[in-house]
Design an enzyme around this catalytic site. Structure first.
Site, mmCIF file in Angstrom:
data_model
loop_
_atom_site.group_PDB
_atom_site.id
_atom_site.type_symbol
_atom_site.label_atom_id
_atom_site.label_comp_id
_atom_site.label_asym_id
_atom_site.label_seq_id
_atom_site.Cartn_x
_atom_site.Cartn_y
_atom_site.Cartn_z
ATOM 1 N N SER A 80 0.877 -1.169 0.000
ATOM 2 C CA SER A 80 0.000 0.000 0.000
ATOM 3 C C SER A 80 0.916 1.221 0.000
ATOM 4 O O SER A 80 2.135 1.084 0.135
ATOM 5 C CB SER A 80 -0.931 0.001 1.221
ATOM 6 O OG SER A 80 -0.186 0.146 2.416
ATOM 7 N N LEU A 94 -3.313 1.488 7.046
ATOM 8 C CA LEU A 94 -3.698 2.619 6.201
ATOM 9 C C LEU A 94 -3.067 2.557 4.816
ATOM 10 O O LEU A 94 -1.961 2.059 4.639
ATOM 11 C CB LEU A 94 -3.299 3.942 6.859
ATOM 12 C CG LEU A 94 -4.009 4.288 8.173
ATOM 13 C CD1 LEU A 94 -3.528 5.647 8.677
ATOM 14 C CD2 LEU A 94 -5.519 4.299 7.994
ATOM 15 N N HIS A 105 3.598 -5.010 2.783
ATOM 16 C CA HIS A 105 3.045 -5.629 3.993
ATOM 17 C C HIS A 105 3.471 -7.078 4.127
ATOM 18 O O HIS A 105 3.774 -7.545 5.215
ATOM 19 C CB HIS A 105 1.511 -5.592 3.969
ATOM 20 C CG HIS A 105 0.949 -4.230 4.074
ATOM 21 N ND1 HIS A 105 0.639 -3.648 5.285
ATOM 22 C CD2 HIS A 105 0.650 -3.300 3.127
ATOM 23 C CE1 HIS A 105 0.154 -2.429 5.069
ATOM 24 N NE2 HIS A 105 0.150 -2.199 3.778
ATOM 25 N N LEU A 107 5.042 -10.724 1.865
ATOM 26 C CA LEU A 107 5.445 -11.584 0.753
ATOM 27 C C LEU A 107 5.319 -13.001 1.298
ATOM 28 O O LEU A 107 5.850 -13.286 2.368
ATOM 29 C CB LEU A 107 6.889 -11.299 0.343
ATOM 30 C CG LEU A 107 7.478 -12.158 -0.790
ATOM 31 C CD1 LEU A 107 8.685 -11.472 -1.391
ATOM 32 C CD2 LEU A 107 7.868 -13.557 -0.379
ATOM 33 N N TYR A 151 16.137 -10.323 2.393
ATOM 34 C CA TYR A 151 15.795 -9.035 1.781
ATOM 35 C C TYR A 151 17.041 -8.270 1.331
ATOM 36 O O TYR A 151 16.999 -7.536 0.346
ATOM 37 C CB TYR A 151 14.902 -8.201 2.712
ATOM 38 C CG TYR A 151 13.501 -8.753 2.775
ATOM 39 C CD1 TYR A 151 12.673 -8.755 1.654
ATOM 40 C CD2 TYR A 151 12.994 -9.312 3.950
ATOM 41 C CE1 TYR A 151 11.386 -9.283 1.693
ATOM 42 C CE2 TYR A 151 11.703 -9.844 3.998
ATOM 43 C CZ TYR A 151 10.914 -9.825 2.869
ATOM 44 O OH TYR A 151 9.650 -10.350 2.911
#
Length: 180
Positions: A80, A94, A105, A107, A151
């Site tokens: 988002s 939000l 948010h 994976l 990551y």
């Protein structure tokens, strides 16, 4: 002879072997099933519950990406927009339509497709896709310590401890420039 009975003349409707596309609210249950299995075993909770998945897939489906094989969801990312330098508790629920930061948010990869590099491939495709979105400047995510090396391999850098906590869980915040 009708085309139906001739050998090789029968049309088959086949789904693409592998397809990447944005998710829709109709994908929410498949998403949740994969996510629940992936996270509950590790942390006892999910980053997004079913109503939150539906919320983001309704508000900003263009910030999600699903990987489908033979029409079946095997891995996904849900994001988002966020409008601050770092994530806060509010960022968990939000979507800030004027934001320039893509908050990733979640994976998750279906259990039968793990350890095949699919998470890395999907993240690479997602970051390439974000470069096509004129408003996206960088991607932010929060993860547990053990996921930091994964990551980092995807090109994210550590920003430090995240302000957000979920129950007893603490997170590391990471970022990836999209452009600029």
């Amino acid at each position: 002879r009708s085309p139906r009975s001739s050998p090789g003349g029968q049309r088959r409707h086949t789904l693409p072997a592998s397809e990447f596309r944005c998710l829709s609210p109709e994908d929410a249950i498949s998403v949740f099933e994969i996510e629940r299995e992936a996270f509950i075993s590790v942390s006892g909770d999910c980053p997004l519950h079913l109503d939150e998945i539906r919320h983001f897939l309704n508000l900003c489906p263009e910030l999600s990406l699903g990987w489908f094989e033979q029409g079946r969801l095997v891995a996904f990312i849900i994001g988002s927009l966020w409008d601050q330098d770092r994530l806060s508790q509010e960022a968990l629920t939000l979507h800030k339509p004027r934001g320039t930061v893509v908050h990733i948010h979640v994976l998750a990869v279906h259990r039968t497709f793990r350890q095949q590099g699919k998470g890395s491939i999907l993240m690479w495709r997602y970051l390439q896709y974000l470069r096509c979105l004129p408003f996206a400047r960088r991607a932010l995510l929060m993860c547990e310590d053990f996921l930091v090396p994964f990551y980092q391999k995807c090109g994210f850098e550590v920003l430090g401890p995240c302000e957000v906590t979920v129950g007893e869980l603490a997170f590391i915040e990471m970022q990836h420039p999209v452009r600029g």
